[in-house]
Structure formats: structure tokens, C-alpha cells
Design a protein around this motif. Structure first.
Motif, PDB file in Angstrom:
ATOM      1  N   ARG A   3      49.161  38.522  26.646  1.00 47.96           N
ATOM      2  CA  ARG A   3      50.370  37.698  26.787  1.00 47.96           C
ATOM      3  C   ARG A   3      50.642  37.324  28.246  1.00 47.96           C
ATOM      4  NH1 ARG A   3      54.556  39.355  22.064  1.00 47.96           N
ATOM      5  NH2 ARG A   3      52.987  39.384  20.440  1.00 47.96           N
ATOM      6  N   ILE A   4      49.626  36.756  28.857  1.00 43.35           N
ATOM      7  CA  ILE A   4      49.733  36.307  30.239  1.00 43.35           C
ATOM      8  C   ILE A   4      50.385  34.929  30.225  1.00 43.35           C
ATOM      9  CG2 ILE A   4      48.451  35.725  32.327  1.00 43.35           C
ATOM     10  CD1 ILE A   4      46.239  37.590  31.239  1.00 43.35           C
ATOM     11  N   PRO A   5      51.422  34.713  31.014  1.00 38.34           N
ATOM     12  CA  PRO A   5      52.092  33.415  31.004  1.00 38.34           C
ATOM     13  C   PRO A   5      51.206  32.323  31.604  1.00 38.34           C
ATOM     14  CG  PRO A   5      52.930  34.770  32.776  1.00 38.34           C
ATOM     15  CD  PRO A   5      51.998  35.642  31.977  1.00 38.34           C
ATOM     16  N   ILE A   6      51.359  31.125  31.097  1.00 36.66           N
ATOM     17  CA  ILE A   6      50.661  29.967  31.649  1.00 36.66           C
ATOM     18  C   ILE A   6      51.706  29.156  32.394  1.00 36.66           C
ATOM     19  CG2 ILE A   6      49.390  27.859  31.121  1.00 36.66           C
ATOM     20  CD1 ILE A   6      48.418  29.281  28.571  1.00 36.66           C
ATOM     21  N   ASP A   9      52.736  27.790  38.722  1.00 39.37           N
ATOM     22  CA  ASP A   9      52.691  28.697  39.867  1.00 39.37           C
ATOM     23  C   ASP A   9      51.975  29.970  39.435  1.00 39.37           C
ATOM     24  OD1 ASP A   9      53.079  30.136  42.178  1.00 39.37           O
ATOM     25  OD2 ASP A   9      55.128  30.706  41.660  1.00 39.37           O
ATOM     26  N   ASN A  10      50.707  30.083  39.796  1.00 41.66           N
ATOM     27  CA  ASN A  10      49.883  31.206  39.346  1.00 41.66           C
ATOM     28  C   ASN A  10      49.877  32.365  40.342  1.00 41.66           C
ATOM     29  OD1 ASN A  10      48.980  30.036  36.927  1.00 41.66           O
ATOM     30  ND2 ASN A  10      47.530  28.785  38.058  1.00 41.66           N
ATOM     31  N   THR A  11      50.957  32.545  41.074  1.00 45.81           N
ATOM     32  CA  THR A  11      50.938  33.588  42.090  1.00 45.81           C
ATOM     33  C   THR A  11      51.554  34.899  41.619  1.00 45.81           C
ATOM     34  OG1 THR A  11      52.994  32.712  42.995  1.00 45.81           O
ATOM     35  CG2 THR A  11      50.933  31.955  44.001  1.00 45.81           C
ATOM     36  N   ASN A  12      52.598  34.862  40.841  1.00 48.66           N
ATOM     37  CA  ASN A  12      53.279  36.091  40.423  1.00 48.66           C
ATOM     38  C   ASN A  12      53.351  36.172  38.901  1.00 48.66           C
ATOM     39  OD1 ASN A  12      53.892  37.010  43.062  1.00 48.66           O
ATOM     40  ND2 ASN A  12      55.512  35.489  43.174  1.00 48.66           N
ATOM     41  N   MET A  13      52.231  36.441  38.269  1.00 45.08           N
ATOM     42  CA  MET A  13      52.191  36.523  36.820  1.00 45.08           C
ATOM     43  C   MET A  13      52.569  37.926  36.369  1.00 45.08           C
ATOM     44  SD  MET A  13      48.823  34.470  35.706  1.00 45.08           S
ATOM     45  CE  MET A  13      48.716  32.731  35.882  1.00 45.08           C
ATOM     46  N   VAL A  14      53.371  38.003  35.318  1.00 45.46           N
ATOM     47  CA  VAL A  14      53.747  39.279  34.733  1.00 45.46           C
ATOM     48  C   VAL A  14      53.593  39.143  33.228  1.00 45.46           C
ATOM     49  CG1 VAL A  14      55.603  40.946  34.405  1.00 45.46           C
ATOM     50  CG2 VAL A  14      55.371  39.771  36.588  1.00 45.46           C
ATOM     51  N   SER A  15      52.879  40.076  32.607  1.00 44.75           N
ATOM     52  CA  SER A  15      52.680  40.059  31.165  1.00 44.75           C
ATOM     53  C   SER A  15      54.002  40.316  30.452  1.00 44.75           C
ATOM     54  CB  SER A  15      51.662  41.125  30.764  1.00 44.75           C
ATOM     55  OG  SER A  15      51.593  41.230  29.367  1.00 44.75           O
ATOM     56  N   SER A  16      54.154  39.728  29.271  1.00 47.78           N
ATOM     57  CA  SER A  16      55.383  39.941  28.498  1.00 47.78           C
ATOM     58  C   SER A  16      55.218  41.053  27.458  1.00 47.78           C
ATOM     59  CB  SER A  16      55.793  38.634  27.811  1.00 47.78           C
ATOM     60  OG  SER A  16      54.794  38.246  26.884  1.00 47.78           O
ATOM     61  N   ILE A  17      54.161  41.864  27.578  1.00 48.49           N
ATOM     62  CA  ILE A  17      53.942  42.956  26.635  1.00 48.49           C
ATOM     63  C   ILE A  17      54.858  44.126  26.984  1.00 48.49           C
ATOM     64  CG2 ILE A  17      52.308  44.743  25.908  1.00 48.49           C
ATOM     65  CD1 ILE A  17      50.106  42.777  26.092  1.00 48.49           C
ATOM     66  N   SER A  18      55.541  44.642  25.979  1.00 53.73           N
ATOM     67  CA  SER A  18      56.326  45.860  26.145  1.00 53.73           C
ATOM     68  C   SER A  18      55.373  47.047  26.108  1.00 53.73           C
ATOM     69  CB  SER A  18      57.348  45.973  25.010  1.00 53.73           C
ATOM     70  OG  SER A  18      57.869  47.280  24.955  1.00 53.73           O
ATOM     71  N   ASN A  42      42.287  32.301  36.619  1.00 48.92           N
ATOM     72  CA  ASN A  42      42.883  32.414  37.945  1.00 48.92           C
ATOM     73  C   ASN A  42      42.983  33.897  38.298  1.00 48.92           C
ATOM     74  OD1 ASN A  42      45.103  32.676  39.960  1.00 48.92           O
ATOM     75  ND2 ASN A  42      45.175  30.456  39.707  1.00 48.92           N
ATOM     76  N   LYS A  43      42.747  34.243  39.547  1.00 50.25           N
ATOM     77  CA  LYS A  43      42.758  35.656  39.936  1.00 50.25           C
ATOM     78  C   LYS A  43      44.127  36.295  39.704  1.00 50.25           C
ATOM     79  CE  LYS A  43      43.854  35.641  44.854  1.00 50.25           C
ATOM     80  NZ  LYS A  43      43.370  35.962  46.183  1.00 50.25           N
ATOM     81  N   ALA A  44      45.190  35.518  39.665  1.00 48.69           N
ATOM     82  CA  ALA A  44      46.520  36.068  39.394  1.00 48.69           C
ATOM     83  C   ALA A  44      46.578  36.636  37.970  1.00 48.69           C
ATOM     84  CB  ALA A  44      47.594  35.000  39.588  1.00 48.69           C
ATOM     85  N   ALA A  45      45.917  35.987  37.019  1.00 50.85           N
ATOM     86  CA  ALA A  45      45.868  36.501  35.648  1.00 50.85           C
ATOM     87  C   ALA A  45      45.044  37.781  35.596  1.00 50.85           C
ATOM     88  CB  ALA A  45      45.285  35.452  34.708  1.00 50.85           C
ATOM     89  N   TRP A  46      43.938  37.822  36.318  1.00 52.67           N
ATOM     90  CA  TRP A  46      43.075  39.002  36.405  1.00 52.67           C
ATOM     91  C   TRP A  46      43.862  40.187  36.969  1.00 52.67           C
ATOM     92  CZ3 TRP A  46      38.713  40.931  34.744  1.00 52.67           C
ATOM     93  CH2 TRP A  46      37.928  41.781  35.512  1.00 52.67           C
ATOM     94  N   GLU A  47      44.613  39.940  38.021  1.00 56.55           N
ATOM     95  CA  GLU A  47      45.401  40.993  38.641  1.00 56.55           C
ATOM     96  C   GLU A  47      46.592  41.394  37.768  1.00 56.55           C
ATOM     97  OE1 GLU A  47      45.952  39.235  42.500  1.00 56.55           O
ATOM     98  OE2 GLU A  47      43.882  39.717  43.084  1.00 56.55           O
ATOM     99  N   CYS A  48      47.126  40.462  36.983  1.00 53.20           N
ATOM    100  CA  CYS A  48      48.197  40.755  36.035  1.00 53.20           C
ATOM    101  C   CYS A  48      47.695  41.746  34.977  1.00 53.20           C
ATOM    102  CB  CYS A  48      48.682  39.468  35.377  1.00 53.20           C
ATOM    103  SG  CYS A  48      49.905  39.691  34.073  1.00 53.20           S
ATOM    104  N   VAL A  49      46.498  41.523  34.457  1.00 62.24           N
ATOM    105  CA  VAL A  49      45.918  42.432  33.470  1.00 62.24           C
ATOM    106  C   VAL A  49      45.638  43.792  34.101  1.00 62.24           C
ATOM    107  CG1 VAL A  49      43.929  42.834  31.960  1.00 62.24           C
ATOM    108  CG2 VAL A  49      45.008  40.591  32.021  1.00 62.24           C
ATOM    109  N   HIS A  50      45.207  43.804  35.348  1.00 63.25           N
ATOM    110  CA  HIS A  50      45.006  45.070  36.062  1.00 63.25           C
ATOM    111  C   HIS A  50      46.306  45.875  36.096  1.00 63.25           C
ATOM    112  CE1 HIS A  50      44.439  47.938  39.307  1.00 63.25           C
ATOM    113  NE2 HIS A  50      45.364  47.298  40.013  1.00 63.25           N
ATOM    114  N   MET A  51      47.400  45.243  36.491  1.00 64.24           N
ATOM    115  CA  MET A  51      48.682  45.944  36.573  1.00 64.24           C
ATOM    116  C   MET A  51      49.152  46.413  35.198  1.00 64.24           C
ATOM    117  SD  MET A  51      50.764  43.849  39.542  1.00 64.24           S
ATOM    118  CE  MET A  51      50.560  42.252  38.769  1.00 64.24           C
ATOM    119  N   LEU A  52      48.951  45.570  34.181  1.00 60.51           N
ATOM    120  CA  LEU A  52      49.341  45.938  32.821  1.00 60.51           C
ATOM    121  C   LEU A  52      48.551  47.149  32.336  1.00 60.51           C
ATOM    122  CD1 LEU A  52      50.877  45.350  30.184  1.00 60.51           C
ATOM    123  CD2 LEU A  52      48.970  43.858  29.553  1.00 60.51           C
ATOM    124  N   CYS A  53      47.237  47.135  32.541  1.00 54.05           N
ATOM    125  CA  CYS A  53      46.398  48.267  32.121  1.00 54.05           C
ATOM    126  C   CYS A  53      46.784  49.543  32.866  1.00 54.05           C
ATOM    127  CB  CYS A  53      44.919  47.955  32.324  1.00 54.05           C
ATOM    128  SG  CYS A  53      44.251  46.773  31.145  1.00 54.05           S
TER     129      CYS A  53
END
Length: 100
Positions: A3-6, A9-18, A42-53
Motif C-alpha cells: 500500500r505504497i502511495p502514488i 512528490d516521491n520524497t516522503n512516502m509512508v505506507s498506509s498499512i496498519s 522510485n527509491k522512495a518506495a523502496w525505502e518506504c518498504v524498508h521502513m515498513l518491514c
């Protein structure tokens, strides 16, 4: 799945998964995550998944919380699309430029 937002501005992505959702449970129980067409991301999505995991696995000192990830795809013909930008912005947004 993540659930990565599209957004434009691809700089501060935060997943909407609880962290207490079915998606988080599935990610926690997975023994491996396979990400197809990774070079297009985009690397912002890659890093978003890193933070989520890291949050799901409760492990912040390992990449992706220690969850093994296989990224597939050909890095030559495809790069992330950055509207109205040149080659340098595209390279900066590439997964290859991420510190992960």
C-alpha cells in the motif's frame, strides 16, 4: 501488498498499512519477498518498504527488518519516470542510488 502511495512528490512516502492488519501479518509470516520490476520503482518506495518491514519485524538495525527480499528486473532499459526532469533526477530516484 505494501500500500505504497502514488504521488507526484516521491520524497516522503509512508505506507498506509496498519501494523495490526492482515497485510502486516502476511508480511511478518513471509519467509521471502520477491519484488518484480524493481528497477522501475522510485527509491522512495523502496525505502518506504524498508521502513515498513523494520516496523513489522520489530528489527530496526537490519535492512528490511531482516526479511529477505529478491529484486528482479533489468536495470538497462527501464528507469523510474520523473515528469519534467532530466537524467540526473532520474538517476537520483533510481533504486540503485538508495543507500539500502
Amino acid at each position: 501488498m505494501f500500500r505504497i502511495p502514488i504521488t507526484d512528490d516521491n520524497t516522503n512516502m509512508v505506507s498506509s498499512i496498519s501494523l495490526h492488519s492482515t497485510h502486516a501479518d502476511l508480511s511478518h509470516e513471509a519467509t521471502l519477498i520477491i519484488w518484480d520490476e524493481l528497477p522501475m520503482v522510485n527509491k522512495a518506495a523502496w525505502e518506504c518498504v524498508h521502513m515498513l518491514c523494520c516496523d513489522i519485524m520489530h528489527q530496526h538495525d537490519l535492512p528490511f527488518g531482516g526479511k529477505p527480499i529478491i529484486g528482479c528486473g533489468d536495470f538497462h532499459p527501464v528507469a523510474p519516470v520523473i515528469a519534467g526532469s532530466g537524467k540526473m533526477a532520474t538517476l537520483a530516484a533510481s533504486v540503485k542510488s538508495s543507500q539500502l
